[in-house]
Design a protein around this motif. Structure first.
Motif, PDB file in Angstrom:
ATOM      1  N   ILE A 134       7.610  11.224  -4.852  1.00 30.12           N
ATOM      2  CA  ILE A 134       7.196  10.798  -3.512  1.00 30.12           C
ATOM      3  C   ILE A 134       7.373   9.283  -3.451  1.00 30.12           C
ATOM      4  O   ILE A 134       6.924   8.562  -4.340  1.00 30.12           O
ATOM      5  CB  ILE A 134       5.729  11.179  -3.227  1.00 30.12           C
ATOM      6  CG1 ILE A 134       5.566  12.694  -3.263  1.00 30.12           C
ATOM      7  CG2 ILE A 134       5.277  10.625  -1.886  1.00 30.12           C
ATOM      8  CD1 ILE A 134       4.123  13.141  -3.106  1.00 30.12           C
ATOM      9  N   GLN A 135       8.046   8.818  -2.411  1.00 29.80           N
ATOM     10  CA  GLN A 135       8.351   7.386  -2.284  1.00 29.80           C
ATOM     11  C   GLN A 135       7.710   6.804  -1.029  1.00 29.80           C
ATOM     12  O   GLN A 135       7.773   7.404   0.041  1.00 29.80           O
ATOM     13  CB  GLN A 135       9.865   7.188  -2.219  1.00 29.80           C
ATOM     14  CG  GLN A 135      10.296   5.751  -1.921  1.00 29.80           C
ATOM     15  CD  GLN A 135      11.781   5.667  -1.638  1.00 29.80           C
ATOM     16  OE1 GLN A 135      12.602   5.959  -2.493  1.00 29.80           O
ATOM     17  NE2 GLN A 135      12.136   5.272  -0.423  1.00 29.80           N
ATOM     18  N   ILE A 136       7.093   5.640  -1.197  1.00 34.12           N
ATOM     19  CA  ILE A 136       6.557   4.904  -0.054  1.00 34.12           C
ATOM     20  C   ILE A 136       6.875   3.418  -0.242  1.00 34.12           C
ATOM     21  O   ILE A 136       7.350   3.005  -1.313  1.00 34.12           O
ATOM     22  CB  ILE A 136       5.017   5.077   0.096  1.00 34.12           C
ATOM     23  CG1 ILE A 136       4.309   4.523  -1.148  1.00 34.12           C
ATOM     24  CG2 ILE A 136       4.651   6.527   0.351  1.00 34.12           C
ATOM     25  CD1 ILE A 136       2.793   4.471  -0.992  1.00 34.12           C
ATOM     26  N   THR A 137       6.633   2.629   0.773  1.00 32.94           N
ATOM     27  CA  THR A 137       6.711   1.170   0.636  1.00 32.94           C
ATOM     28  C   THR A 137       5.324   0.595   0.872  1.00 32.94           C
ATOM     29  O   THR A 137       4.600   1.046   1.766  1.00 32.94           O
ATOM     30  CB  THR A 137       7.694   0.558   1.651  1.00 32.94           C
ATOM     31  OG1 THR A 137       7.373   1.010   2.959  1.00 32.94           O
ATOM     32  CG2 THR A 137       9.124   0.928   1.314  1.00 32.94           C
ATOM     33  N   PRO A 140       7.837  -5.884   1.610  1.00 31.20           N
ATOM     34  CA  PRO A 140       7.654  -4.486   1.223  1.00 31.20           C
ATOM     35  C   PRO A 140       8.335  -4.190  -0.117  1.00 31.20           C
ATOM     36  O   PRO A 140       9.450  -4.659  -0.369  1.00 31.20           O
ATOM     37  CB  PRO A 140       8.322  -3.712   2.364  1.00 31.20           C
ATOM     38  CG  PRO A 140       9.349  -4.657   2.900  1.00 31.20           C
ATOM     39  CD  PRO A 140       8.797  -6.037   2.712  1.00 31.20           C
ATOM     40  N   VAL A 141       7.665  -3.439  -0.939  1.00 31.14           N
ATOM     41  CA  VAL A 141       8.215  -3.054  -2.236  1.00 31.14           C
ATOM     42  C   VAL A 141       8.069  -1.546  -2.392  1.00 31.14           C
ATOM     43  O   VAL A 141       7.082  -0.954  -1.946  1.00 31.14           O
ATOM     44  CB  VAL A 141       7.501  -3.808  -3.386  1.00 31.14           C
ATOM     45  CG1 VAL A 141       6.021  -3.497  -3.415  1.00 31.14           C
ATOM     46  CG2 VAL A 141       8.147  -3.497  -4.720  1.00 31.14           C
ATOM     47  N   LEU A 142       9.073  -0.905  -2.993  1.00 23.09           N
ATOM     48  CA  LEU A 142       9.045   0.535  -3.184  1.00 23.09           C
ATOM     49  C   LEU A 142       7.964   0.932  -4.184  1.00 23.09           C
ATOM     50  O   LEU A 142       7.683   0.204  -5.139  1.00 23.09           O
ATOM     51  CB  LEU A 142      10.399   1.040  -3.680  1.00 23.09           C
ATOM     52  CG  LEU A 142      11.545   1.061  -2.667  1.00 23.09           C
ATOM     53  CD1 LEU A 142      12.822   1.527  -3.337  1.00 23.09           C
ATOM     54  CD2 LEU A 142      11.211   1.943  -1.482  1.00 23.09           C
ATOM     55  N   CYS A 143       7.394   2.093  -3.966  1.00 21.25           N
ATOM     56  CA  CYS A 143       6.361   2.625  -4.851  1.00 21.25           C
ATOM     57  C   CYS A 143       6.606   4.121  -5.006  1.00 21.25           C
ATOM     58  O   CYS A 143       6.901   4.812  -4.022  1.00 21.25           O
ATOM     59  CB  CYS A 143       4.986   2.355  -4.254  1.00 21.25           C
ATOM     60  SG  CYS A 143       3.619   2.782  -5.342  1.00 21.25           S
ATOM     61  N   TYR A 144       6.516   4.632  -6.243  1.00 16.73           N
ATOM     62  CA  TYR A 144       6.821   6.034  -6.523  1.00 16.73           C
ATOM     63  C   TYR A 144       5.606   6.755  -7.100  1.00 16.73           C
ATOM     64  O   TYR A 144       4.772   6.154  -7.791  1.00 16.73           O
ATOM     65  CB  TYR A 144       7.989   6.145  -7.512  1.00 16.73           C
ATOM     66  CG  TYR A 144       9.281   5.587  -6.981  1.00 16.73           C
ATOM     67  CD1 TYR A 144      10.097   6.348  -6.148  1.00 16.73           C
ATOM     68  CD2 TYR A 144       9.692   4.294  -7.307  1.00 16.73           C
ATOM     69  CE1 TYR A 144      11.290   5.845  -5.649  1.00 16.73           C
ATOM     70  CE2 TYR A 144      10.888   3.783  -6.814  1.00 16.73           C
ATOM     71  CZ  TYR A 144      11.676   4.566  -5.987  1.00 16.73           C
ATOM     72  OH  TYR A 144      12.847   4.053  -5.498  1.00 16.73           O
ATOM     73  N   PHE A 145       5.552   8.078  -6.831  1.00 16.70           N
ATOM     74  CA  PHE A 145       4.501   8.940  -7.383  1.00 16.70           C
ATOM     75  C   PHE A 145       5.161  10.188  -7.952  1.00 16.70           C
ATOM     76  O   PHE A 145       6.066  10.761  -7.332  1.00 16.70           O
ATOM     77  CB  PHE A 145       3.482   9.308  -6.308  1.00 16.70           C
ATOM     78  CG  PHE A 145       2.844   8.115  -5.670  1.00 16.70           C
ATOM     79  CD1 PHE A 145       1.757   7.487  -6.264  1.00 16.70           C
ATOM     80  CD2 PHE A 145       3.345   7.591  -4.484  1.00 16.70           C
ATOM     81  CE1 PHE A 145       1.175   6.371  -5.682  1.00 16.70           C
ATOM     82  CE2 PHE A 145       2.769   6.477  -3.905  1.00 16.70           C
ATOM     83  CZ  PHE A 145       1.682   5.868  -4.501  1.00 16.70           C
TER      84      PHE A 145
END
Length: 325
Positions: free
Chosen positions: A277-280, A304-309
Motif C-alpha cells: 500500500i502506497q501513500i504520500t 511529499p515523500v512516498l511511504c509504503y506498508f
C-alpha cells in the motif's frame, strides 16, 4: 624544441663515438647547465572557452589533471580526452553533447565532472558501475533534458555534491539514501511530484528543490497494490530481504535480482516487493538537510515523500495515529 644546430652536433658526436673514434676528435662543446626557462614543465591545466581555440590536430598533453572545454559546440566527447588517465577535473559545460561514452568510466582519477548546459537525455548505468564509483565526488548535470536517472546511479557512493537543476526529472532514484557521503543536492525546477521513501536516509548540508510541482499529500487516499493472499514469489522475496539471505545472478535470474534491489521498506521495517500500500506523507526537509532553499514562493520547506506498508495491519496502525494527531 632544442636548438637544431646543437642537436645535429650532438647526434654527430654520438655516431662517431659509436664507431669507436678517439674522444679527442669528437665535436663536443662544453656543458652548460640548462636554465629553468629552457625546461618545459609538464602541463597539468588547460582551459578552452571558444571553438576557435579547440585543438584539431594536436593531442592534449597526457599530463593534464584539469581540462575545461566550454562553449566549443562539441556534439560528443573527444576520444583524445578519454585517453587522459590523470584527469581529476573535467569541465565540458556549455556544449551540445547528447550522449556519454562508456569509456568515460575509464578515467579512474576523475573527481569532478561538469556537464552543465548540454543536450543529455540520459546518464548511462554503465558509467555508474565503472571506476567512477569510488573517484567521482562532484557531478553537475544541470540544464540538460534528463527525465530519469538509472537504478545504478546510487552506486556512485563517493558523490559529495550533485546538481540536477533545470532538467525534466519525473523522479529521483529510489535508492538515493545509499549516497551516504552526499552533502550538497540541488534538483530545482524539475517535474518531481514527490520524493522517494529512501530520501529520509540522506544527511545533507544544503538542499535545493525549489520550483518542482509537488503534489499535495493525502494519506487517506492510498494506492493499494496489495494482493491477498501473498504470492509465493512475494513471500520468498520478502524473506530474502528481511533475513538478508545472499543472492546474485549466479543463483537467480537477473530480473529477480533487480526486483530485490528495489524492494520497498514498510514503516514496520519489513520488505515488500510488488504487494504493498502506497501513500504520500509530508516531510519537513530540515530533517535531512541543515540548510534548505524554500520549496515554493510561499516560504514552505515541506515536501511529499512516498511511504509504503506491507499489510493492511501496518496501514491501519499508521492511519489511527495520523487521525489522532
Amino acid at each position: 624544441q632544442a636548438n637544431v644546430i646543437n642537436l645535429k652536433t650532438f647526434l654527430s658526436a654520438v655516431r662517431l663515438a659509436h664507431q669507436g673514434n678517439d674522444t679527442g676528435v669528437l665535436p663536443l662543446s662544453p656543458l652548460v647547465p640548462a636554465k629553468n626557462s629552457d625546461v618545459e614543465k609538464p602541463k597539468t591545466k588547460m582551459i578552452i572557452t571558444s571553438r576557435r581555440d579547440y585543438p584539431l590536430t594536436k593531442s592534449f598533453p597526457f599530463s593534464l589533471e584539469h581540462l575545461q572545454t566550454s562553449y566549443c559546440k562539441l556534439a560528443r566527447i573527444d576520444s583524445r580526452v578519454l585517453c587522459l588517465k590523470r584527469l581529476r577535473k573535467l569541465d565540458l559545460s556549455h556544449n551540445h553533447i547528447k550522449q556519454l561514452p562508456a569509456t568515460l568510466g575509464d578515467l579512474v582519477c576523475l573527481q569532478e565532472l561538469d556537464l552543465h548546459d548540454n543536450h543529455l537525455e540520459a546518464f548511462s548505468g554503465a558509467l555508474c558501475s565503472s571506476g567512477l564509483q569510488k573517484s567521482l565526488q562532484l557531478l553537475d548535470l544541470s540544464q540538460n533534458q534528463i527525465q530519469a536517472l538509472p537504478l545504478e546511479f546510487c552506486q556512485l557512493r563517493g558523490l559529495v555534491q550533485l546538481r540536477l537543476d533545470d532538467n525534466a526529472l519525473l523522479r529521483l532514484p529510489c535508492r538515493i539514501g545509499q549516497l551516504s557521503r552526499l552533502r550538497f543536492l540541488s534538483a530545482a525546477r524539475n517535474k518531481l511530484p514527490f520524493l522517494p521513501s529512501d530520501f529520509r536516509k540522506l544527511s545533507l548540508e544544503n538542499l535545493d528543490l525549489f520550483g518542482n510541482p509537488f503534489e499535495q499529500p493525502n494519506p487517506l487516499v492510498p494506492n493499494i497494490q496489495l494482493k491477498i493472499p501473498l504470492t509465493l514469489l512475494e513471500c520468498a522475496a520478502r524473506a530474502t530481504v528481511n533475513h538478508r539471505i545472499p543472492y546474485g545472478c549466479h543463483l537467480l535470474p537477473s530480473h529477480l535480482c533487480k526486483d530485490l534491489e528495489v524492494a520497498k521498506t514498510c514503516r514496520c521495517g519489513s520488505a515488500c516487493l510488488s504487494s504493498f500500500i502506497q501513500i504520500t506523507v509530508t516531510m519537513n526537509l530540515h530533517h535531512v538537510a541543515h540548510t534548505v532553499v524554500l520549496v515554493d514562493n510561499m516560504g514552505g520547506t515541506d515536501a511529499p515523500v512516498l511511504c509504503y506498508f506491507c499489510s493492511l495491519h501496518c496501514y491501519s496502525q499508521f492511519l489511527d495515529r495520523h487521525l489522532q494527531s
